[in-house]
Motif scaffolding. Structure first.
Motif, PDB file in Angstrom:
ATOM      1  N   SER A 278      61.140  63.190 -34.334  1.00 32.50           N
ATOM      2  CA  SER A 278      59.758  63.575 -34.629  1.00 32.50           C
ATOM      3  C   SER A 278      59.004  62.453 -35.324  1.00 32.50           C
ATOM      4  O   SER A 278      59.554  61.759 -36.185  1.00 32.50           O
ATOM      5  N   VAL A 296      58.225  61.785 -30.914  1.00 39.13           N
ATOM      6  CA  VAL A 296      57.528  62.922 -30.319  1.00 39.13           C
ATOM      7  C   VAL A 296      56.868  63.726 -31.425  1.00 39.13           C
ATOM      8  O   VAL A 296      57.295  63.667 -32.584  1.00 39.13           O
ATOM      9  N   PRO A 297      55.831  64.509 -31.118  1.00 39.16           N
ATOM     10  CA  PRO A 297      55.186  65.324 -32.145  1.00 39.16           C
ATOM     11  C   PRO A 297      56.159  66.385 -32.679  1.00 39.16           C
ATOM     12  O   PRO A 297      56.952  66.948 -31.912  1.00 39.16           O
ATOM     13  N   ASP A 300      57.063  70.517 -31.163  1.00 37.78           N
ATOM     14  CA  ASP A 300      56.516  70.507 -29.801  1.00 37.78           C
ATOM     15  C   ASP A 300      57.669  70.452 -28.791  1.00 37.78           C
ATOM     16  O   ASP A 300      58.098  69.372 -28.381  1.00 37.78           O
ATOM     17  N   ASP A 302      57.791  71.052 -25.631  1.00 38.44           N
ATOM     18  CA  ASP A 302      57.446  70.462 -24.336  1.00 38.44           C
ATOM     19  C   ASP A 302      57.627  68.949 -24.359  1.00 38.44           C
ATOM     20  O   ASP A 302      58.258  68.365 -23.458  1.00 38.44           O
ATOM     21  N   ASN A 303      57.059  68.297 -25.374  1.00 40.75           N
ATOM     22  CA  ASN A 303      57.174  66.840 -25.474  1.00 40.75           C
ATOM     23  C   ASN A 303      58.609  66.411 -25.746  1.00 40.75           C
ATOM     24  O   ASN A 303      59.063  65.381 -25.238  1.00 40.75           O
ATOM     25  N   ALA A 306      60.511  66.677 -22.483  1.00 41.19           N
ATOM     26  CA  ALA A 306      60.122  65.596 -21.570  1.00 41.19           C
ATOM     27  C   ALA A 306      60.800  64.284 -21.962  1.00 41.19           C
ATOM     28  O   ALA A 306      61.264  63.530 -21.089  1.00 41.19           O
ATOM     29  N   ALA A 307      60.872  63.994 -23.289  1.00 40.21           N
ATOM     30  CA  ALA A 307      61.513  62.757 -23.741  1.00 40.21           C
ATOM     31  C   ALA A 307      63.001  62.768 -23.425  1.00 40.21           C
ATOM     32  O   ALA A 307      63.556  61.755 -22.958  1.00 40.21           O
ATOM     33  N   SER A 310      63.540  62.309 -19.697  1.00 43.60           N
ATOM     34  CA  SER A 310      63.254  60.936 -19.248  1.00 43.60           C
ATOM     35  C   SER A 310      64.467  60.034 -19.434  1.00 43.60           C
ATOM     36  O   SER A 310      64.647  59.074 -18.683  1.00 43.60           O
TER      37      SER A 310
END
Length: 365
Positions: A278, A296-297, A300, A302-303, A306-307, A310
């Motif tokens: 974070s 990442v926030p 969150d 979702d983020n 996604a990270a 990836s």
């Protein structure tokens, strides 16, 4: 220099204890005379091996105990005669403040747990150390003057605490995601569980390992077991040495909602994990502003998902971020922490030395 560290105990429970023990051992290795005053604990044996003396100063917050502790600290200061007292917790600072005033000794405090309301009392120190620039800014907003504040970013590499730690990686199936930390709300584990549920739906081969203990361990287990990814999540519980887990993991994740400067990040970087964490408090500083780990926030999923995806879906990207974790990693050495802390001590002692020199000049004049 004669240095007296004060902390509530020396048990293997809290990051501030680890940081204080690391610092005390590094200072003795540099030739200083160091004592730790606390309620004692498992690290006393390590401290003794590293020529750090220990004295019992009870930190239980009961009126009679605190009075006894204050008197015990006063007696110890009179006989041991430290050049500086370094308090690592609020109770330590409150006990040390009157003793330092009476003895004319500088009090240095380190703010480890800035998220606690009582941390404002760490401003009692003649010098106040923030374990990250984010902590120093927060203390300034609470009214601590900038002239009293210094930043000494946490670091653990080379710590005496790691003597004899495991160097054989835990066998974890790849791709493996690892969390190491206390089971507390501020560590953000529910965000990770929610995010990993989404990761697992896209990458069913992924596995999540949760290492650590805490008051909400049972709650978080139930949360994970109710998710679709339940079979891919392992709770290992408290582990004395998490380093082999870090050596065996592909990705280390720290989804904290609040974290002044978590020591675990320097350990995970040293182990060569790709890092996802974070962008909160001191975490970006420990990850070179995002160059040594993906930020990442907080809160969150979702983020965060996604990270993680990836990295899991691209072996070359995962390899690159594992390499990125080594960027400027020498800055996280305990020797750097010790040297910077000693400079703070010197600054704290300077007014007293100047006053003494002036007094001598007046007598001679």
């Amino acid at each position: 220099m004669r240095i007296l560290h004060l902390l509530n105990h020396t048990l293997r429970l809290n990051g501030h204890v680890h940081a204080a023990v690391d610092l005390a051992c590094a200072q003795t290795a540099m030739g200083h005379t160091v004592c730790v005053g606390s309620g004692h604990g498992e690290f006393d044996e390590l401290l003794a091996r590293r020529q750090v003396t220990s004295v019992r100063i009870d930190h239980r917050r009961r009126p009679l105990d605190l009075v006894k502790s204050l008197l015990a600290l006063r007696r110890h200061v009179r006989t041991w005669q430290p050049d500086v007292i370094h308090a690592h917790m609020v109770t330590s600072a409150v006990l040390a403040w009157p003793v330092c005033k009476l003895a004319g000794i500088p009090l240095v405090t380190t703010v480890h747990n800035e998220f606690e309301r009582s941390a404002t009392l760490m401003g009692l120190g003649s010098r106040v150390i923030g374990v990250s620039a984010a902590v120093a800014r927060s203390m300034q907003r609470r009214g601590v003057p900038a002239r009293k504040l210094s930043v000494v970013l946490n670091g653990t590499i080379g710590s005496a605490r790691f003597e004899g730690r495991g160097t054989v990686p835990m066998t974890l199936p790849s791709p493996s995601v690892l969390f190491v930390g206390g089971q507390h709300p501020r560590k953000g584990l529910p965000t990770l569980i929610e995010a990993f549920d989404r990761v697992h739906a896209r990458c069913p081969q992924a596995r999540l390992y949760v290492v650590g203990d805490g008051p909400l361990l049972g709650t978080y287990k139930e949360m994970a077991m109710a998710a679709a990814c339940a079979d891919a999540v392992t709770f290992a519980g408290p582990v004395r040495d998490p380093y082999p887990w870090m050596l065996g993991a592909d990705i280390f994740v720290l989804p904290s909602h609040a974290d002044p400067a978590p020591l675990v990040l320097s350990e995970a970087r040293e182990a060569g994990c790709a890092i996802v964490a974070s962008a909160v408090d001191g975490i970006p500083e420990l990850l070179e502003g995002g160059s040594a780990g993906i930020l990442v926030p907080p809160g969150d999923p979702d983020n965060l998902a996604a990270a993680l995806c990836s990295l899991i879906e691209s072996p070359s990207r995962l390899k690159d971020w594992r390499a990125n974790s080594q960027l400027n990693i020498a800055h996280l050495a305990i020797d750097r922490v010790a040297k910077e802390t000693l400079k703070v001590y010197e600054a704290a002692r300077a007014p007293a030395r100047l006053h003494g020199a002036s007094a001598r000049a007046e007598r001679l004049g």
